[in-house]
Design a protein around this motif. Structure first.
Motif, PDB file in Angstrom:
ATOM      1  N   GLY A  67       0.717  -3.711   6.553  1.00 27.77           N
ATOM      2  CA  GLY A  67       1.060  -2.568   7.514  1.00 27.77           C
ATOM      3  C   GLY A  67       2.445  -2.449   6.831  1.00 27.77           C
ATOM      4  N   VAL A  68       2.668  -2.343   5.614  1.00 27.90           N
ATOM      5  CA  VAL A  68       3.789  -1.232   4.868  1.00 27.90           C
ATOM      6  C   VAL A  68       3.138  -0.172   4.036  1.00 27.90           C
ATOM      7  CG1 VAL A  68       5.717  -1.692   3.288  1.00 27.90           C
ATOM      8  CG2 VAL A  68       5.008  -3.629   4.744  1.00 27.90           C
TER       9      VAL A  68
ATOM     10  N   CYS B  35       6.674  -1.070   0.119  1.00 27.37           N
ATOM     11  CA  CYS B  35       6.087  -2.158  -0.181  1.00 27.37           C
ATOM     12  C   CYS B  35       7.014  -3.053  -1.584  1.00 27.37           C
ATOM     13  CB  CYS B  35       4.606  -2.418  -0.534  1.00 27.37           C
ATOM     14  SG  CYS B  35       4.032  -1.414  -1.796  1.00 27.37           S
ATOM     15  N   LEU B  36       7.405  -1.971  -2.361  1.00 27.33           N
ATOM     16  CA  LEU B  36       7.987  -2.463  -3.449  1.00 27.33           C
ATOM     17  C   LEU B  36       9.200  -3.009  -3.148  1.00 27.33           C
ATOM     18  CD1 LEU B  36       7.342   0.828  -5.653  1.00 27.33           C
ATOM     19  CD2 LEU B  36       6.054  -1.448  -5.738  1.00 27.33           C
ATOM     20  N   ASP B  37       9.885  -2.816  -2.158  1.00 27.59           N
ATOM     21  CA  ASP B  37      11.124  -3.284  -1.637  1.00 27.59           C
ATOM     22  C   ASP B  37      10.909  -4.906  -1.461  1.00 27.59           C
ATOM     23  OD1 ASP B  37      12.228  -0.742  -1.815  1.00 27.59           O
ATOM     24  OD2 ASP B  37      12.042  -0.330   0.442  1.00 27.59           O
TER      25      ASP B  37
ATOM     26  N   ALA C  90      -4.513  -0.758  -0.546  1.00 26.49           N
ATOM     27  CA  ALA C  90      -4.742   0.469   0.059  1.00 26.49           C
ATOM     28  C   ALA C  90      -3.704   0.914   0.779  1.00 26.49           C
ATOM     29  CB  ALA C  90      -6.030   0.519   0.907  1.00 26.49           C
ATOM     30  N   ASP C  91      -2.740   0.146   1.356  1.00 31.07           N
ATOM     31  CA  ASP C  91      -1.651   0.627   2.322  1.00 31.07           C
ATOM     32  C   ASP C  91      -0.651   1.547   1.368  1.00 31.07           C
ATOM     33  OD1 ASP C  91      -2.538  -0.489   4.574  1.00 31.07           O
ATOM     34  OD2 ASP C  91      -1.468  -2.282   4.207  1.00 31.07           O
ATOM     35  N   TYR C  92      -0.697   1.423   0.268  1.00 30.31           N
ATOM     36  CA  TYR C  92       0.066   2.408  -0.571  1.00 30.31           C
ATOM     37  C   TYR C  92      -0.086   3.698  -0.354  1.00 30.31           C
ATOM     38  CZ  TYR C  92       2.888   3.898  -4.560  1.00 30.31           C
ATOM     39  OH  TYR C  92       3.995   4.467  -5.425  1.00 30.31           O
TER      40      TYR C  92
END
Length: 72
Positions: free
Chosen positions: A23-24, A29-31, A51-53
């Motif tokens: 959900g990010v 997401c990298l954070d 896939a969320d990226y």
């Protein structure tokens, strides 16, 4: 409706820890990488995008269009 951001941690029987964000969307997401490294007192050995990226965060308010309609 968007999914609530969460992190799924998996620990194998030999002690290998893996994490996946859910959900990010986008680069947010990298954070989580540095935060997880600090919390787990570990370092990242391998990472990959989910896939969320590439998914776009869509706000329902942004989907509304203003339309001028003439009444008959």
């Amino acid at each position: 409706m968007t999914e609530k951001p969460r992190i799924v941690l998996t620990v194998t029987s030999d002690g290998v820890v893996s994490a996946e964000t859910k959900g990010v969307v986008g680069s947010g997401c990298l954070d989580y990488i540095s935060m997880l490294e600090e919390l787990l007192q570990a370092r990242t050995v391998e990472s990959a995008y989910t896939a969320d990226y590439t998914r776009v965060n869509v706000n329902a308010q942004n989907l509304q269009e203003d339309r001028n309609v003439e009444r008959a």
